[in-house]
Design an enzyme around this catalytic site. Sequence first.
Site, PDB file in Angstrom:
ATOM      1  N   GLU A 243       4.923   0.171   7.112  1.00  0.00           N
ATOM      2  CA  GLU A 243       5.362  -0.643   8.312  1.00  0.00           C
ATOM      3  C   GLU A 243       6.894  -0.467   8.619  1.00  0.00           C
ATOM      4  OE1 GLU A 243       3.899  -4.965   8.361  1.00  0.00           O
ATOM      5  OE2 GLU A 243       4.632  -5.123  10.160  1.00  0.00           O
TER       6      GLU A 243
ATOM      7  N   ASP B 172      13.982  -6.448   5.664  1.00  0.00           N
ATOM      8  CA  ASP B 172      15.160  -6.118   4.772  1.00  0.00           C
ATOM      9  C   ASP B 172      15.254  -4.575   4.718  1.00  0.00           C
ATOM     10  OD1 ASP B 172      14.248  -8.715   4.071  1.00  0.00           O
ATOM     11  OD2 ASP B 172      14.187  -8.102   1.801  1.00  0.00           O
TER      12      ASP B 172
ATOM     13  N   HIS C  63      -0.959 -10.548  16.979  1.00  0.00           N
ATOM     14  CA  HIS C  63      -2.433 -10.559  16.806  1.00  0.00           C
ATOM     15  C   HIS C  63      -3.044 -11.556  17.852  1.00  0.00           C
ATOM     16  CE1 HIS C  63      -6.336 -10.647  15.071  1.00  0.00           C
ATOM     17  NE2 HIS C  63      -6.039  -9.555  14.418  1.00  0.00           N
TER      18      HIS C  63
ATOM     19  N   ALA D 248      -4.041  -8.269   4.911  1.00  0.00           N
ATOM     20  CA  ALA D 248      -4.821  -7.338   5.894  1.00  0.00           C
ATOM     21  C   ALA D 248      -6.318  -7.796   5.674  1.00  0.00           C
ATOM     22  CB  ALA D 248      -4.541  -5.938   5.756  1.00  0.00           C
TER      23      ALA D 248
ATOM     24  N   VAL E  85       0.884  -1.182  -0.083  1.00  0.00           N
ATOM     25  CA  VAL E  85      -0.157  -0.153  -0.015  1.00  0.00           C
ATOM     26  C   VAL E  85       0.944   1.221   0.008  1.00  0.00           C
ATOM     27  CG1 VAL E  85      -0.310   0.030   2.633  1.00  0.00           C
ATOM     28  CG2 VAL E  85      -1.797   1.184   1.047  1.00  0.00           C
TER      29      VAL E  85
ATOM     30  N   HIS F 210       2.665 -10.111  14.257  1.00  0.00           N
ATOM     31  CA  HIS F 210       1.765  -9.706  13.455  1.00  0.00           C
ATOM     32  C   HIS F 210       2.179  -8.334  12.838  1.00  0.00           C
ATOM     33  CE1 HIS F 210      -2.057  -8.769  11.171  1.00  0.00           C
ATOM     34  NE2 HIS F 210      -2.172  -7.837  12.263  1.00  0.00           N
TER      35      HIS F 210
ATOM     36  N   SER G 241      -2.826   0.920  10.052  1.00  0.00           N
ATOM     37  CA  SER G 241      -1.477   0.475   9.378  1.00  0.00           C
ATOM     38  C   SER G 241      -1.934   0.819   7.886  1.00  0.00           C
ATOM     39  CB  SER G 241      -0.876  -0.758   9.403  1.00  0.00           C
ATOM     40  OG  SER G 241      -2.006  -1.637   9.330  1.00  0.00           O
ATOM     41  N   LEU G 242      -3.116   0.319   7.378  1.00  0.00           N
ATOM     42  CA  LEU G 242      -3.021   0.728   5.835  1.00  0.00           C
ATOM     43  C   LEU G 242      -3.385   2.359   6.025  1.00  0.00           C
ATOM     44  CD1 LEU G 242      -5.786  -2.031   4.874  1.00  0.00           C
ATOM     45  CD2 LEU G 242      -3.383  -1.788   4.166  1.00  0.00           C
TER      46      LEU G 242
ATOM     47  N   THR H 182       0.299  -6.222   2.426  1.00  0.00           N
ATOM     48  CA  THR H 182      -0.988  -5.678   2.407  1.00  0.00           C
ATOM     49  C   THR H 182      -2.248  -6.462   1.854  1.00  0.00           C
ATOM     50  OG1 THR H 182       0.296  -3.391   1.618  1.00  0.00           O
ATOM     51  CG2 THR H 182      -2.124  -3.784   0.932  1.00  0.00           C
TER      52      THR H 182
ATOM     53  N   GLU I 163     -12.873  -2.649  15.759  1.00  0.00           N
ATOM     54  CA  GLU I 163     -11.925  -3.536  16.224  1.00  0.00           C
ATOM     55  C   GLU I 163     -11.385  -3.085  17.551  1.00  0.00           C
ATOM     56  OE1 GLU I 163      -9.255  -4.935  13.413  1.00  0.00           O
ATOM     57  OE2 GLU I 163     -10.150  -3.471  11.879  1.00  0.00           O
TER      58      GLU I 163
HETATM   59  C1  SIN Z   1      -7.448  -7.428  11.943  1.00  0.00           C
HETATM   60  O1  SIN Z   1      -8.224  -7.653  10.861  1.00  0.00           O
HETATM   61  O2  SIN Z   1      -7.585  -8.196  12.834  1.00  0.00           O
HETATM   62  C2  SIN Z   1      -6.012  -7.135  11.793  1.00  0.00           C
HETATM   63  C3  SIN Z   1      -6.096  -5.537  11.373  1.00  0.00           C
HETATM   64  C4  SIN Z   1      -4.857  -4.883  11.624  1.00  0.00           C
HETATM   65  O3  SIN Z   1      -3.885  -5.554  11.873  1.00  0.00           O
HETATM   66  O4  SIN Z   1      -4.890  -3.817  11.751  1.00  0.00           O
END
Ligand code: SIN
Length: 527
Positions: free
Chosen positions: A365, A213, A234, A48, A16, A341, A381-382, A45, A118
């Site tokens: 990231e 890397d 995660h 996700a 992304v 994660h 993050s996205l 990416t 979330e």
């Molecule tokens: C998830 O969908 O639980 C992961 C989303 C994230 O890592 O931000």
Amino acid sequence: MSWDAQADLIVVGSGVAGLTAALDAAELGLRVVVVTKDAVDAGSTRWAQGGVAVVVGDIAGDTVDAHVADTLEAGGGLCDAAAVASILADGPGAVARLRARGARFDPGADGRLARTREGGHSAFRVVHAGGDATGAEVERALVTAATDRRLPLLTDHVAVDVLRDQSGAVAGLSVLDGSGRPGVLAAPAVLLATGGYGQLYASTTNPSTATGDGIALALRAGVAAADLEFVQFHPTVLYDGPATGRRPLVTEAVRGEGAVLLDRAGRRFMTDVHPLADLAPRDVVAAAITRTLAATGAECVYLDARALDGFAQRFPTVFAACRAAGIDPVREPIPVTPAAHYACGGVVTDLTGRTAVSGLYAAGEVARTGLHGANRLASNSLLEGLVLGSRAARAVATDLVGRDRQGPGPVGSPTLAVAPRGVVQRAMSAAAGIGRDAAGLAAASDIIEAAAVPRAVTDRAGVEDAALTVLAQAVLAVAGSRTESRGCHVRTDFPDRDDRWQRASSVVVLDAAGRPVVRTDALVGAA
Ligand code: SIN
């Protein structure tokens, strides 16, 4: 191979952040080449699931300030408040540009974008695509846009080192192709968008490409990295027996929409842990699961989603993974366990992606902007990749105006310390997961030290293993020096937060021998 296509910018990585930067840079009139060590969509990416956390402004009661507050709370006192406010404020514009580039987010019944919730979020503000396939849709849209624009894309080429001119500024990149043939790409700007380092651990949500890397390359170029000890686990990957490698994620949105965690006796255990119970910030939930596993001797806990309507339609990716493992989430609780994660830290950049080396940038990231602190808020993050990808493109365009361009100096194969990947993953999984102590960290460090042999790096596997080796050494060093527990960094021998570490990021640089050292005199991130 020497490939001098008169590029202005080499983007390393095609997730992304990388593709957003490449597309924006091309729109700004820059000549861009994207380099990636695998297939174009082989990075993190596309894996996700949950979505993009963003306050678009059409949900009554939710505000960017509330999103900022949730991010700071999740970050355990280590976020850079200015970075959080600035990056999140640019979120709506970044998502609008992504949609204009063709990304299709799921609509709700009222025609507005559907929202989910979330861990750590005080509101339903996470937009998603394909139910639980948000990353795949983001990657699809960006790859299609890059293809339509005919952006030069060099797949199957791993970046080795940035090359410098006589003034020390970036002048290009050395690469190795899939057969190990060396090559040189000339350009005055290199943007690292190489993702994280989940492959430091035996069990991770990350694909095999996530070997750190870009961070290793930046460290070798003399740039500092920070917050590396904050490896986010995660809480819920599908558990189908002891297994290594990339594990199937069970998105937090399943809990966001009502599923609850149970121990093996069928008891809810999050209700006593945090006011948000199963929707506590991710570090809290992952640590509680780890404690529950230790207390009960079980190999997994269970995510009970039986009360959710339309599971297969809302979470098709999770449903397919469960079915492939012989589990029916509609009828039985899903066995889950935590796994490595997300890297909350990385290459130190400012809020435009600039590093301390002229011509070297980082976004996504791989970078440490101060947004995540000690624990990233879910689905930030996205958003960070979109915002910082765009900003880095603008920074490059600004910096190149009037810049004197010189060719790169001589190129050689680097000799780097390389430990076998299995040794690194076993040592890190045993000592540097959730629950670390001084003795374990020191023992892991000794194991990696003994296994690390200097050698000429002549192929992708060598580049990756060298990166994992130096990152393991760096994570163990900073985790050992941070004598407190905070966010994703849980020390069993220092179980509490210590205010002396409040607002203090650990900085790592390489010494003259290429070994990571923790610079306690140069703490960054004061908020
Ligand atoms: C998830 O969908 O639980 C992961 C989303 C994230 O890592 O931000």
